[in-house]
Design an enzyme around this catalytic site. Sequence first.
Site, mmCIF file in Angstrom:
data_model
loop_
_atom_site.group_PDB
_atom_site.id
_atom_site.type_symbol
_atom_site.label_atom_id
_atom_site.label_comp_id
_atom_site.label_asym_id
_atom_site.label_seq_id
_atom_site.Cartn_x
_atom_site.Cartn_y
_atom_site.Cartn_z
ATOM 1 N N ARG A 183 0.852 -1.190 0.000
ATOM 2 C CA ARG A 183 0.000 0.000 0.000
ATOM 3 C C ARG A 183 0.892 1.245 0.000
ATOM 4 N NH1 ARG A 183 -5.390 -1.563 -0.960
ATOM 5 N NH2 ARG A 183 -6.112 -3.035 0.639
ATOM 6 N N THR A 228 4.706 8.746 -39.706
ATOM 7 C CA THR A 228 4.929 7.324 -39.483
ATOM 8 C C THR A 228 4.461 6.906 -38.093
ATOM 9 O OG1 THR A 228 7.140 7.737 -38.605
ATOM 10 C CG2 THR A 228 6.972 7.357 -40.968
ATOM 11 N N ASP A 278 -14.734 8.722 -40.398
ATOM 12 C CA ASP A 278 -13.870 7.957 -41.315
ATOM 13 C C ASP A 278 -13.856 6.483 -40.936
ATOM 14 O OD1 ASP A 278 -12.256 7.682 -43.545
ATOM 15 O OD2 ASP A 278 -10.396 8.046 -42.448
#
Length: 853
Positions: A492, A554, A664
């Site tokens: 924790r 790219t 698209d």
Amino acid sequence: MEEDDNLKKGNERNKKKAIFSNDDFTGEDSLMEDHLELREKLSEDIDMIKTSLKNNLVCSTLNDNEILTLSNYMQFFVFKSGNLVIKQGEKGSYFFIINSGKFDVYVNDKKVKTMGKGSSFGEAALIHNTQRSATIIAETDGTLWGVQRSTFRATLKQLSNRNFNENRTFIDSVSVFDMLTEAQKNMITNACVIQNFKSGETIVKQGDYGDVLYILKEGKATVYINDEEIRVLEKGSYFGERALLYDEPRSATIIAKEPTACASICRKLLNIVLGNLQVVLFRNIMTEALQQSEIFKQFSGDQLNDLADTAIVRDYPANYNILHKDKVKSVKYIIVLEGKVELFLDDTSIGILSRGMSFGDQYVLNQKQPFKHTIKSLEVCKIALITETCLADCLGNNNIDASIDYNNKKSIIKKMYIFRYLTDKQCNLLIEAFRTTRYEEGDYIIQEGEVGSRFYIIKNGEVEIVKNKKRLRTLGKNDYFGERALLYDEPRTASVISKVNNVECWFVDKSVFLQIIQGPMLAHLEERIKMQDTKVEMDELETERIIGRGTFGTVKLVHHKPTKIRYALKCVSKRSIINLNQQNNIKLEREITAENDHPFIIRLVRTFKDSKYFYFLTELVTGGELYDAIRKLGLLSKSQAQFYLGSIILAIEYLHERNIVYRDLKPENILLDKQGYVKLIDFGCAKKVQGRAYTLVGTPHYMAPEVILGKGYGCTVDIWALGICLYEFICGPLPFGNDEEDQLEIFRDILTGQLTFPDYVTDTDSINLMKRLLCRLPQGRIGCSINGFKDIKDHPFFSNFNWDKLAGRLLDPPLVSKSETYAEDIDIKQIEEEDAEDDEEPLNDEDNWDIDF
């Protein structure tokens, strides 16, 4: 043979690229400035222009007034023999109509025809800035009427907005629509059809059965009852509203006093767009009343809808005891839908309830309590009654407190990514597994440094978060903590201490959670959380290979050197963005992608920028494109098509709920992850819409008719694209323009072509869904009504499909890649060489346009 041929056509089609229309100044614009002359249009000029425009593909849906308005924007151009008008290969921006003279058409320097007066050319330029397919030279001296694309589409936008706003104003004035929501009123406005009537023409006839509401937009009409003139209606008046609600004869005859235009709405179309109007109105009243109730406002939206559906609606005459204190048995709650009622307690009047008001919270909360009130109608009224049975059917039991408790837990866990996409069954099991524990002031609920195994939600009280003995913050009712312990064995990071006495927490153990969540969903959650937890800087990334390439740059496969976690890095060239005037689009893409948080949509980790590029760091998706997958699989079976279409629907539905239109949608823009599930990528065309969009953008074969026509569109365009995808899945080729590369011919087929199906496609449910998705009128398209995607999900095509299992990753995907698959595999050195060349040319950048990137 037909199946093989169509499969071959589908497999052989090239990947389709998106187009972006812009109105940058072109060489053609400069050329036209030299030939422009001012000339007033004669009546015969206007007639010729109107005739030509009516035969124009883009103008085919315009009315006479819209055609006339566009005619007024046509300009006059003068050419001498031998003058060049347009040149093959150059970007076009004008549409022309020949007024006089002869003009020769050349394709690849070969003369193919000569055109004369009344002929037109350059139609594609009205749609977007595509390259000219031919050269046109004046054979003789001649003149042309022409209009620039930016002027043409701006005029269409202005006309469309004016028409919509005017119709919406009329809709607001019709009292029968008063209780509809803004979205519902917009649906009706979009469904309005303009009808023209000549002077003396009968619009409606007394005694005839009608189903159309008319609103006068222009002109005047006379009302006759039993052949007696009663009054004259003018602009803004409406009649026939009862025809939308009731199947009854017309009470009057109405005749056009002069040429009159009406906005009309028929019951059939209204039922498609909105549903039964009376049912919708009553449901709206009930839902709003329930949301005002202190009890019911704690119910979920689905539960309120179920209550509205199961409520008993009854008509009562005036002065009638609707509910009497000594006779009420099962009714627990009432809502006044029409009329007025009076409420009595011990025979004493304590109030009057009118439309939209309700009563009965105390009897819902304590259903064993005897009904002590009497409710009496003051006039003819319609009342919705909610009974014990209604409540039990809606909630699954009659324990209201337990149901509210359940809703609170569900609303909290659904906000958290690790629980958000659990199936309903998994969600129910998880909530049932919660236990309650109590703490006193100063008690440690979790201890910093210990390995945890429980997740907590605070039911009542307050706790403090303490790290290194420093108080960080206080959490209260419905806050949660410790969720990472359900996925990871890790210490924790902070302590949680009870701040007051009697702190109550719900908790669930990791062992229970792992019994409920297993397999692909668990693996997906672990990867997603780990990816989001990692802090990444640009200089910590190392490129492994190039896995994609597009118009703007790219995509690289990179890994984070400190953690070895792999990502995809989309590198977008600033030069390309500026050259194509896409600055606003790239900023919007970043904004939308950063907000997306859905398992079937690519997850953005963060963005970077430098002097040459913008960088989008996203999760790595390794299963290849859906475009390639459907070619490996061949024609999809129904179950395969259900899987892919259903997955895309969930992603698009998520976007539409946030007013994002994707614009698209196509298999090329969908990747498959290593489990075979879809990931929607590339938000370069996406847009946040409040009203309507007008830009022509997207991939031509997948464009909806309303995008091409330029009169405005919304999220409906993505529904059309779903239909194109489904057709491609099941039939093989594309339904419109499959063999065409000429964009004008693709658009022509989309707007006017016949939708046909191969003989081997015999499943009637599949055919019906494709037809309804590919409805050219957006208001009639399935999924575009007020019910949205629910209508598609409920279609018989999906009758045996488990949406819950799809969201929970419990279905077997049609294709799971055995190895990593990417769209490209390009040598890194090649890209580096191109990057180096990029340094040689200075960027024509604007100051600070990307400051927020």
